[in-house]
Design a protein around this motif. Structure first.
Motif, PDB file in Angstrom:
ATOM      1  N   LEU A 202       0.813  -1.221   0.000  1.00  4.38           N
ATOM      2  CA  LEU A 202       0.000   0.000   0.000  1.00  4.38           C
ATOM      3  C   LEU A 202       0.845   1.270   0.000  1.00  4.38           C
ATOM      4  O   LEU A 202       0.308   2.364  -0.200  1.00  4.38           O
ATOM      5  CB  LEU A 202      -0.925   0.011   1.219  1.00  4.38           C
ATOM      6  N   ILE A 203       2.152   1.141   0.225  1.00  4.53           N
ATOM      7  CA  ILE A 203       2.989   2.333   0.321  1.00  4.53           C
ATOM      8  C   ILE A 203       3.979   2.362  -0.839  1.00  4.53           C
ATOM      9  O   ILE A 203       4.206   1.353  -1.508  1.00  4.53           O
ATOM     10  CB  ILE A 203       3.744   2.379   1.671  1.00  4.53           C
ATOM     11  N   PRO A 204       4.588   3.537  -1.123  1.00  6.46           N
ATOM     12  CA  PRO A 204       5.548   3.638  -2.227  1.00  6.46           C
ATOM     13  C   PRO A 204       6.683   2.623  -2.084  1.00  6.46           C
ATOM     14  O   PRO A 204       7.127   2.332  -0.974  1.00  6.46           O
ATOM     15  CB  PRO A 204       6.060   5.081  -2.112  1.00  6.46           C
ATOM     16  N   ILE A 205       7.131   2.110  -3.208  1.00  3.50           N
ATOM     17  CA  ILE A 205       8.139   1.051  -3.195  1.00  3.50           C
ATOM     18  C   ILE A 205       9.415   1.481  -2.489  1.00  3.50           C
ATOM     19  O   ILE A 205      10.057   0.678  -1.803  1.00  3.50           O
ATOM     20  CB  ILE A 205       8.445   0.578  -4.644  1.00  3.50           C
ATOM     21  N   ASN A 206       9.820   2.737  -2.634  1.00  7.28           N
ATOM     22  CA  ASN A 206      11.050   3.204  -1.974  1.00  7.28           C
ATOM     23  C   ASN A 206      10.929   3.161  -0.451  1.00  7.28           C
ATOM     24  O   ASN A 206      11.927   3.011   0.248  1.00  7.28           O
ATOM     25  CB  ASN A 206      11.400   4.625  -2.425  1.00  7.28           C
ATOM     26  N   LYS A 255       7.838  -3.480 -14.584  1.00  3.62           N
ATOM     27  CA  LYS A 255       7.959  -2.467 -13.538  1.00  3.62           C
ATOM     28  C   LYS A 255       6.655  -2.127 -12.830  1.00  3.62           C
ATOM     29  O   LYS A 255       6.580  -1.156 -12.084  1.00  3.62           O
ATOM     30  CB  LYS A 255       8.580  -1.210 -14.132  1.00  3.62           C
ATOM     31  N   SER A 256       5.613  -2.929 -13.036  1.00  5.39           N
ATOM     32  CA  SER A 256       4.346  -2.655 -12.364  1.00  5.39           C
ATOM     33  C   SER A 256       4.325  -3.275 -10.979  1.00  5.39           C
ATOM     34  O   SER A 256       5.001  -4.282 -10.720  1.00  5.39           O
ATOM     35  CB  SER A 256       3.184  -3.209 -13.194  1.00  5.39           C
ATOM     36  N   ASP A 257       3.543  -2.668 -10.088  1.00 11.59           N
ATOM     37  CA  ASP A 257       3.510  -3.162  -8.710  1.00 11.59           C
ATOM     38  C   ASP A 257       2.926  -4.567  -8.614  1.00 11.59           C
ATOM     39  O   ASP A 257       3.357  -5.379  -7.794  1.00 11.59           O
ATOM     40  CB  ASP A 257       2.749  -2.195  -7.796  1.00 11.59           C
ATOM     41  N   ASP A 258       1.941  -4.893  -9.470  1.00 10.17           N
ATOM     42  CA  ASP A 258       1.351  -6.229  -9.381  1.00 10.17           C
ATOM     43  C   ASP A 258       2.368  -7.309  -9.725  1.00 10.17           C
ATOM     44  O   ASP A 258       2.423  -8.357  -9.088  1.00 10.17           O
ATOM     45  CB  ASP A 258       0.113  -6.339 -10.290  1.00 10.17           C
ATOM     46  N   HIS A 259       3.196  -7.050 -10.721  1.00 11.49           N
ATOM     47  CA  HIS A 259       4.192  -8.055 -11.114  1.00 11.49           C
ATOM     48  C   HIS A 259       5.277  -8.171 -10.048  1.00 11.49           C
ATOM     49  O   HIS A 259       5.721  -9.277  -9.713  1.00 11.49           O
ATOM     50  CB  HIS A 259       4.805  -7.695 -12.467  1.00 11.49           C
ATOM     51  N   ASN A 357      -4.401   1.804 -15.278  1.00 15.87           N
ATOM     52  CA  ASN A 357      -4.131   3.063 -14.585  1.00 15.87           C
ATOM     53  C   ASN A 357      -4.156   2.905 -13.066  1.00 15.87           C
ATOM     54  O   ASN A 357      -3.688   3.774 -12.322  1.00 15.87           O
ATOM     55  CB  ASN A 357      -5.149   4.118 -15.004  1.00 15.87           C
ATOM     56  N   LEU A 358      -4.695   1.764 -12.588  1.00 17.91           N
ATOM     57  CA  LEU A 358      -4.707   1.512 -11.149  1.00 17.91           C
ATOM     58  C   LEU A 358      -3.397   0.880 -10.664  1.00 17.91           C
ATOM     59  O   LEU A 358      -3.171   0.762  -9.463  1.00 17.91           O
ATOM     60  CB  LEU A 358      -5.884   0.600 -10.773  1.00 17.91           C
ATOM     61  N   LYS A 359      -2.578   0.489 -11.609  1.00 17.75           N
ATOM     62  CA  LYS A 359      -1.283  -0.077 -11.238  1.00 17.75           C
ATOM     63  C   LYS A 359      -0.279   1.048 -10.996  1.00 17.75           C
ATOM     64  O   LYS A 359      -0.413   2.151 -11.536  1.00 17.75           O
ATOM     65  CB  LYS A 359      -0.749  -0.987 -12.343  1.00 17.75           C
ATOM     66  N   VAL A 360       0.715   0.750 -10.182  1.00 19.50           N
ATOM     67  CA  VAL A 360       1.816   1.696  -9.956  1.00 19.50           C
ATOM     68  C   VAL A 360       3.014   1.172 -10.732  1.00 19.50           C
ATOM     69  O   VAL A 360       3.336  -0.022 -10.663  1.00 19.50           O
ATOM     70  CB  VAL A 360       2.160   1.807  -8.459  1.00 19.50           C
TER      71      VAL A 360
END
Length: 367
Positions: A202-206, A255-259, A357-360
């Motif tokens: 739920l939070i930014p990857i960094n 580079k997507s958050d789901d992957h 568009n819902l992916k980060v």
């Protein structure tokens, strides 16, 4: 450590001890046969030593010490230096012949990551590559590559794979993991850590990565995120570095958050569910072998851990395809919306172009 070792000095020549023996013979005005008689050795042996054709053995060194009044340690040291020099010359020639082999590796990229240095000499460059892989010869390196590729790694058929680049990337993971201090692996602790890590989606990857690394390490698993090398399509690997330390290494290839998160939990599943001696490969072509059943088990486990299967089935029954629906469901499950989208796409509930568009999407800092 000698001053030569400290300075990295390697002499480009070395005289055989026989040269010094010949100087003694000339100074004393005696023959090699006479020296042999005084030492109690055969004339033929002493003549071969003087000519540099036979080595000085410890027994001979002790005899020369008494006859020529020069410590045996000096004779032994001279012999060792000479033999090492000859071996180095022979090795240099052999390594030069292996230069073409070395150029098949991504040397430029490894140098940019400061994992090796580019050398002007052919043999020096091959030596540098062997040092990177932690081996002593090209033959040993080839065997090592087989070991490095015998790991569990997720890949995408979208990208072309190069096994030598892949082995280098896997080796980078080993080197990075060596600097990560971990507790002894504990399965229960790892499962507990994963339940906490799930909410990091739920939070930014960094912000998530430092916590992910810390929680994994506390349970005995080193996590390494390493940018992929050119020509490889690996997304992640999981392997055991020792009976007490596992490694999960990811490339952020997609580079997507789901992957990213599905890959992470897929690798976790292999560590939790399968033998430490197993080899798992999820790719169209490549080294090693994979049990499709185990790959499927890892996929099912990861999907269910991220989004409980029962909850997903219930959601799909009433899902009309809207963004707000996904957001509300993801919030209820305490998971990132992009992960829900990824599962809906994988299960063919929606198309792969829908709701992206819902992916980060992540990006390396040097891009």
């Amino acid at each position: 450590m000698s001053i030569n070792q400290q300075l990295g000095y390697t002499p480009d020549h070395a005289s055989p001890p026989g040269d010094l023996i010949q100087e003694y013979l000339d100074h004393l005005g005696i023959s090699a046969r006479e020296l042999a008689r005084r030492c109690g050795r055969s004339g033929k042996l002493m003549a071969e030593i003087a000519a540099g054709k036979a080595p000085i053995e410890p027994e001979t060194a002790l005899q020369l010490e008494r006859v020529l009044d020069l410590p045996a340690s000096v004779w032994i040291a001279m012999e060792a230096a000479y033999q090492l020099h000859k071996a180095r010359e022979a090795e240099t020639e052999a390594l030069e012949n292996s230069y073409e082999w070395a150029t098949r590796f991504p040397l430029k990229e490894l140098a940019e990551r400061k994992l090796l240095t580019r050398q002007s000499g052919k043999s020096e460059q091959v030596r540098e590559l062997l040092r990177f892989f932690g081996v002593g010869s090209v033959k040993a390196c080839d065997e090592r590559l087989g070991d490095l590729l015998a790991v569990d790694f997720r890949t995408s058929t979208t990208f072309k794979n190069d096994n030598l680049a892949l082995s280098a990337w896997i080796r980078i993971g080993e080197l990075r993991a060596a600097s990560i201090e971990t507790a002894d692996y504990d399965r229960d602790a790892f499962l507990a850590a994963l339940r906490e890590i799930r909410e990091l989606t739920l939070i930014p990857i960094n912000d998530a990565l430092p916590e992910l690394e810390r929680k994994c390490a506390a349970a005995g698993v080193a996590f390494v995120l390493e940018k992929p090398l050119p020509k490889i399509r690996v997304s992640g690997i999981s392997r055991w570095l020792s009976p007490r330390k596992a490694l999960i290494q990811q490339s952020l290839r997609h580079k997507s958050d789901d992957h990213f998160w599905f890959t992470f939990f897929h690798e976790c599943a292999h560590i939790l569910l399968h033998s430490r001696k197993e080899i798992f490969i999820d790719m169209a072509k490549g080294p090693g072998s994979a049990d499709p059943k185990q790959e499927a088990e890892a996929n099912v486990w990861a999907a269910d851990f991220l989004v409980p299967t029962a909850a997903m089935r219930s959601f799909v029954l009433t899902f009309a395809g809207g963004e707000d629906e996904v957001r509300r469901f993801a919030k209820k499950q305490k998971i990132a919306p992009g992960i829900v989208v990824g599962q809906l796409q994988h299960n063919e509930v929606i198309g792969f172009a829908a709701l992206n568009n819902l992916k980060v999407y992540y990006q390396w800092t040097d891009e």
